[in-house]
Design a protein around this motif. Structure first.
Motif, short mmCIF file in Angstrom:
data_model
loop_
_atom_site.label_atom_id
_atom_site.label_comp_id
_atom_site.label_asym_id
_atom_site.label_seq_id
_atom_site.Cartn_x
_atom_site.Cartn_y
_atom_site.Cartn_z
N ASP A 323 0.84 -1.20 0.00
CA ASP A 323 0.00 0.00 0.00
C ASP A 323 0.88 1.26 0.00
O ASP A 323 0.71 2.17 -0.81
N GLU A 333 -5.69 5.95 -8.68
CA GLU A 333 -6.56 5.56 -7.57
C GLU A 333 -7.27 4.22 -7.79
O GLU A 333 -7.31 3.36 -6.91
N TRP A 334 -7.80 4.03 -9.02
CA TRP A 334 -8.56 2.79 -9.29
C TRP A 334 -7.66 1.55 -9.23
O TRP A 334 -8.04 0.51 -8.72
N HIS A 336 -4.89 1.28 -7.51
CA HIS A 336 -4.56 1.13 -6.09
C HIS A 336 -5.67 0.36 -5.39
O HIS A 336 -5.43 -0.59 -4.63
N SER A 337 -6.92 0.77 -5.68
CA SER A 337 -8.08 0.11 -5.07
C SER A 337 -8.17 -1.36 -5.53
O SER A 337 -8.46 -2.26 -4.74
N ASP A 341 -7.83 -3.22 -2.16
CA ASP A 341 -9.19 -3.62 -1.74
C ASP A 341 -9.62 -4.92 -2.44
O ASP A 341 -10.41 -5.69 -1.89
N TRP A 527 -14.39 -7.16 -7.83
CA TRP A 527 -13.91 -5.77 -7.66
C TRP A 527 -14.40 -4.90 -8.83
O TRP A 527 -14.88 -3.79 -8.63
N SER A 531 -16.98 -1.71 -8.59
CA SER A 531 -16.33 -0.41 -8.77
C SER A 531 -16.87 0.35 -9.97
O SER A 531 -16.44 1.47 -10.23
N SER A 540 -16.47 5.18 -6.50
CA SER A 540 -15.92 4.72 -5.21
C SER A 540 -17.06 4.31 -4.27
O SER A 540 -16.82 3.69 -3.23
N SER A 542 -19.72 1.81 -3.68
CA SER A 542 -20.12 0.50 -4.22
C SER A 542 -21.64 0.29 -4.21
O SER A 542 -22.15 -0.60 -4.89
N GLY A 591 -14.65 -3.82 1.85
CA GLY A 591 -13.43 -3.03 1.68
C GLY A 591 -12.49 -3.06 2.87
O GLY A 591 -11.83 -2.08 3.18
#
Lengths: 666, 46
Positions: A323, A333-334, A336-337, A341, A527, A531, A540, A542, A591
């Motif tokens: 992370d 960002e996406w 990373h998620s 996540d 995911w 998303s 972001s 859900s 999450g």
């Protein structure tokens, strides 16, 4: 070159197979572990294939194992057969040997468990046994790898001999009948590739499959009738019993010559003493329940949990490191998620349960390898009979607690077609190990103080509902009586550490493999669906995602069960790919990492909802792999669909009752 | 730059996982080390 291993059940065939080939097949101290043939190369000799055939007591095809073995011997014609004999039970094991002699095929006898024979003080004249039978006999101890290389050498030498001469075992009326029929059927037998005297014996035994293949004419059938009738009158018994008597008379005389000193079977005496307690007609089942409670307590509340917590710390540390690295690298960002996540939370949540599963299977392997599980099958026979099944169905069900797929395939050991199909339908009710992460997660979230007890309760629930479903099948689709149950109870023995470690490692490995295949892909899909909204824009939140829409569409169906939350509904659906996906889906949808998932669940839902979720998950239809196995075994897609639909309806009704009764008290 | 590398690695992993799942499904859906199916990774000669 082909070498086949043939022997009675639980005489050490798979142990010998593993020693000869260096492979790691599952070994259990109860009969019926091997269902289909398995093959491997002889260690250090890639030209030689060793085939492990299912354990059988005779070559008369009463069960699928016997058919598999006999067909293999006649159709594949192995270059040599290794007949494995449990030397502590010489007389009974020789019955199969005699039938191999009748088949006039080259074979070598491996006199296994000689270490135990020596310990008992028994003495067997191996040389004399070899002379009397006319086949090489090699004393071995497969579990200690004693005499195995010598056996392989002798077998390779024997493979060069293409035929073995007929061994005359009898005299008197049976002898006369065998010889007369052998002359009469010589031509028919040759056309089918059977030795004439073997064919004669099979005809006297009234073996329908052989008689059909011989294509006999009216005249021959008439003569056979007369010869057999004369023999029956002379022997004062029926045709089948006459052949059995002939074999046992020979074996008795042979044993009198070769067993020089009969010692006390110390192990057997100890086993009998233990059995007086463990198979007691009143105490057996309470003892079994206590043993299972201890196993669950050790796995889920003590050792297994401690190890799982340790692994969770490691996974969380790794997630934190990745992370941090992703943040400092300026990843979008996406993505990373998706990584944190999705992949790390999803796969990590399943991986963290690997130690628990390994500890559980280590403990279950102790019960299996010590011989206790065979007693449980014996004890369960009485209970299973009440739902129209025999104790023979217990072994597939027991395997089903590990994984439904091999459990369903293992139902092939059940000789009666009615019992087999019923077993296939009941195995998915047994709670497979893939569901354990779900139980562990839910019990940790809602019942942290009574984890082992709730876990036992879930298993008992699955069995009770299975029993009731069995009763329903008995009075509707499968009317009739189960076949009689005959099973050899092996002596108790100290489990081998190597076997225990291998069994638990194989189970752990299978979980890890699943986490990085099915769960990994399912996590990516989940995911993505959670998303992206219905206009395919990244979101972001859900609750506006495609997955939420699907979940909301289905959730009214589950709302009467207290499971109306779209995230629970979605996890139930993804569980159809593999049951572990339920946990990874919840981790992705909430999450959070595995460590915090139970805390999040306990605040989002009530304990009653938690228990209803457990009840539904334990009972509803199995994963797609198991459904495919059911379809294969029932031989019909529609029947499989119907079976799975009924199982899910049963799950629905049971959960509905639990929820409605529960709301009266909570 | 990192985005592309990570996406490429993830895509490769996902493809490998799907191939493995399909292979397992062809073998009857089990992992090949169970008691009844009679297969074994080292000696898969059925």
């Amino acid at each position: 070159m082909n070498i086949a291993l043939v022997g009675n059940q639980n005489c050490g065939k798979t142990t010998l197979f593993n020693q000869l080939t260096g492979s790691k097949q599952h070994i259990g101290n109860f009969p019926g572990v091997t269902v289909e043939q398995k093959s491997g190369y002889l260690l250090g000799n890639k030209d030689v294939t060793v085939v492990d055939l299912p354990g059988i007591y005779s070559l008369t095809p009463y069960s699928i194992e016997e058919i598999v073995t006999r067909d293999y011997i006649f159709n594949r014609k192995p270059d040599c057969i290794i007949n494995i004999i449990d030397a502590t039970n010489l007389e009974r094991n020789l019955y199969l040997t005699i039938q191999l002699l009748e088949m006039e095929i080259p074979f070598v006898m491996a006199l296994n468990m000689m270490d135990e024979v020596r310990l008992n003080g028994t003495s067997i004249d191996v040389k004399k046994l070899s002379e009397e039978l006319g086949v090489p006999v090699v004393p071995i101890s497969a579990s200690k790898n004693e005499g195995v290389s010598e056996l392989a050498e002798v077998a390779l030498g024997r493979a060069k001999v293409k035929n073995s001469a007929y061994h005359d075992l009898c005299d008197g009326a049976v002898h006369k009948a065998v010889h007369s029929l052998a002359h009469l059927l010589e031509e028919n037998a040759e056309k089918c590739g059977f030795p004439p005297k073997y064919t004669a014996i099979k005809v006297i035994e009234n073996d329908k499959s052989i008689i059909d293949k011989l294509k006999l004419d009216e005249r021959q059938l008439d003569i056979i009738g007369h010869i057999v009738e004369d023999m029956e009158i002379a022997c004062d018994t029926d045709r089948e019993a006459a052949i059995v008597d002939m074999r046992y008379d020979y074996i008795e005389a042979l044993c009198a010559k070769v067993v020089l000193k009969k010692g006390q079977n110390v192990n057997q005496e100890k086993s009998m003493k233990l059995d007086r307690i463990l198979t007691h007609k009143i105490w057996a089942i309470p003892i079994f329940l206590c043993v299972m409670l201890a196993v669950f307590f050790m796995s889920f509340s003590l050792v297994g949990k401690w190890l799982s917590d340790l692994l969770t710390l490691g996974i969380d540390w790794l997630t934190g490191v990745v992370d941090g690295a992703l943040t400092s690298a300026g990843i979008s960002e996406w993505l990373h998620s998706l990584l944190i996540d999705g992949v790390f939370n999803g796969v990590g949540s399943v991986l963290s349960f690997v130690p628990t599963i390994m500890v559980l299977f280590f403990l279950l392997s102790i019960l299996e390898d010590s011989g206790y599980m065979a007693r449980v099958a014996f004890v369960m026979d009485k209970l299973l009979r009440k739902i129209g099944l025999s104790g023979k169905s217990f072994v597939p069900m027991l395997i089903g607690f590990g994984c439904s797929v091999p459990g369903i395939l293992a139902a092939r050991t059940v000789s009666s077609e009615r019992d087999r199909k019923m077993t296939v339908l009941l195995v998915p009710f047994m709670s497979c190990s893939a569901k354990l992460p779900i139980y562990s997660l839910i019990t940790m979230a809602f019942f942290p103080r009574y984890q082992a007890l709730v876990m036992l309760g879930v298993y008992v629930l699955s069995m009770v509902v299975g029993v009731l479903y069995g009763l329903l099948l008995k009075v509707t689709v499968f009317k009739g009586n189960p076949v009689p149950f005959v099973m050899e109870l092996p002596n108790y023995r100290w489990p081998s550490l190597k076997t225990l470690l291998r069994n638990s490692w194989e189970k752990g490995k299978s979980f890890i493999r699943k986490a990085f295949t099915v769960i990994f892909v399912a996590t990516l899909v989940i995911w993505f669906l959670q998303s992206v909204d219905t206009s395919f824009n990244f979101t972001s939140d859900s609750s506006v995602s495609i997955l939420a829409e699907i979940g909301r569409f289905l959730s009214p169906v589950f709302a009467p069960l207290g499971l109306g939350d779209w995230r629970l509904t979605t996890s139930i659906i993804t569980g159809l790919t593999a049951k572990e996906a339920v946990v990874s889906t919840l981790a992705v949808l909430f999450g959070v990492a595995s460590e915090s998932l139970s805390a999040v669940l306990s605040t989002a839902f009530s304990p009653l909802q938690g228990f209803c979720f457990l009840a539904f998950v334990v009972l509803y239809m199995p994963c797609v792999a198991a459904v495919a196995a059911v379809r294969k075994e029932l031989g019909s897609g529609w029947k499989a669909v119907l079976a799975m639909f009924s199982q899910t309806v049963v799950a629905y009704l049971v959960t509905l009752i639990i929820y409605n009764v529960g709301t009266l008290f909570v | 730059m990192w985005d592309i590398i990570i996406i490429a690695v993830l895509a490769l992993c996902a493809a490998a996982a799907v191939i493995k799942i399909v292979k397992d499904k062809k073998r009857g859906g089990c992992d090949g080390n169970c008691a009844a199916c009679g297969r074994n990774k080292k000696n898969n000669r059925r």
